[in-house]
Write an enzyme that holds these catalytic residues in place. Structure first.
Site, PDB file in Angstrom:
ATOM      1  CG  ASP A 224      -1.906   1.097   1.300  1.00  0.00           C
ATOM      2  OD1 ASP A 224      -1.620   2.186   0.754  1.00  0.00           O
ATOM      3  OD2 ASP A 224      -2.976   0.902   1.892  1.00  0.00           O
ATOM      4  CG  HIS A 243      -6.399  11.872 -10.806  1.00  0.00           C
ATOM      5  ND1 HIS A 243      -7.169  11.890 -11.950  1.00  0.00           N
ATOM      6  CD2 HIS A 243      -6.287  10.563 -10.475  1.00  0.00           C
ATOM      7  CE1 HIS A 243      -7.493  10.663 -12.297  1.00  0.00           C
ATOM      8  NE2 HIS A 243      -6.967   9.843 -11.417  1.00  0.00           N
TER       9      HIS A 243
END
Length: 334
Positions: A224, A243
């Protein structure tokens, strides 16, 4: 913009046009018309549709050039309409089907609610996007197809527009099925790659890259990016990652990448980079979908990316335009 075009009514009309496109995409009309014109009644039989309703949609599609009428109630596919076929170069069918998917459609329809309360109506109703996709396999497959189609200009443009000389190893952070990594590796035979993804994504990525004949040049690492990324590579690629997050989380991701980089490493961020003025840009349309689906996710300008990188101990070197109005931001340790 044409001064005779009323932008409000044009946007209203575009909504109806998209709805008609979604009918054609969902029913597979373009695939059925691929071999030649068909009467509406026969097309409806093949699509499993109500013929009188489909006739009205075909009339509408003909009005903006997706199909053309060859005789009474007989329609043929146009060059523009071929983009709704499945599996052809430049196909847009997956994109149309994904944006018309009920939860996605809901998110855009509820955008006023999102803006009023500052929380994504999609997240409030369905939970985080990627959890929703994992729990709804059909939508998940549609999303994967959409992302593959959306990535085509980038996968073709990235290895052509950026010089990877001196990059012996690259980590594709949250690289999905590895389509971008595959394109870069094919164009740079001496490079090795690391695909860094969540554990649930790795099996599909391993299969996809094996099909490309590249499994022997790729290391698959599960993890992660909020915890850290594999260290020591020559380059790190973040494609359509930053984004998704607000400035705080985006800085955290970039800081983790910075810690993994050597002094000579470079970071490549592939995103839409918005103009600072009010000129039209595809990224501004995408930004509305980001607002609807994530709430905090956002497209950014060059100066906004520069500020994020600075907070993470990185320095923006240059921005390279890619096909499809995307851009590649190159950064190095500050």
């Amino acid at each position: 913009m044409n001064s005779d075009v009323d932008p409000v009514w044009d946007a209203v009309s575009n909504l109806s046009r998209f709805a008609s496109l979604s009918v054609a995409a969902e029913l597979g009309c373009a695939d059925h018309l691929a071999e030649g014109p068909l009467p509406v009644t026969e097309l409806a039989d093949r699509c499993g549709a109500h013929a009188p309703s489909l006739r009205r949609v075909m009339r509408h599609l003909a009005s903006f050039g997706v199909v053309k009428r060859t005789s009474t109630d007989v329609y043929a596919l146009t060059e523009h309409g071929t983009a709704l076929r499945s599996g052809v170069p430049g196909s847009r069918r997956a994109a149309v089907r994904m944006l018309a998917e009920p939860a996605f459609w809901y998110s855009l329809g509820m955008l006023p609610n999102t803006v009023k309360h500052g929380r994504s109506a999609f997240v409030q109703r369905y939970g985080p996007l990627y959890r929703y996709l994992a729990e709804n396999p059909l939508s998940g497959r549609l999303f994967d197809d959409y992302m593959r189609a959306r990535a085509v200009p980038f996968t073709e443009g990235l290895p052509r527009c950026y010089d990877f000389s001196g990059v012996g190893s690259m980590v594709d952070v949250a690289g999905g099925q590895g389509h971008l990594l595959a394109a870069v590796l094919r164009a740079n035979p001496g490079m090795r790659g690391v695909l860094f993804e969540l554990p649930s994504v790795i099996p599909g990525a391993r299969e996809a890259l094996a099909a490309e004949g590249l499994a022997g040049r790729v290391e698959f690492t599960a993890g992660d990016y909020f915890d850290g990324v594999p260290p020591g590579a020559d380059a790190y690629l973040l494609a359509a990652v930053i984004h998704n997050w607000d400035d705080g989380d985006a800085t955290r991701i970039l800081s983790n990448v910075r810690r993994a980089m050597r002094d000579a490493s470079r970071l490549l961020i592939l995103e839409f980079v918005l103009p600072d003025d009010d000129s039209p840009h595809r990224g501004k349309d995408v930004d509305m979908r980001m607002l609807a689906l994530f709430g905090d996710g956002t497209e950014r300008t060059r100066s906004e990316y520069g500020a994020l990188l600075d907070k993470a101990g990185l320095s923006l070197c240059r921005v390279i335009d890619l096909p499809g109005e995307a851009a590649l931001i190159e950064a190095v340790p500050a």
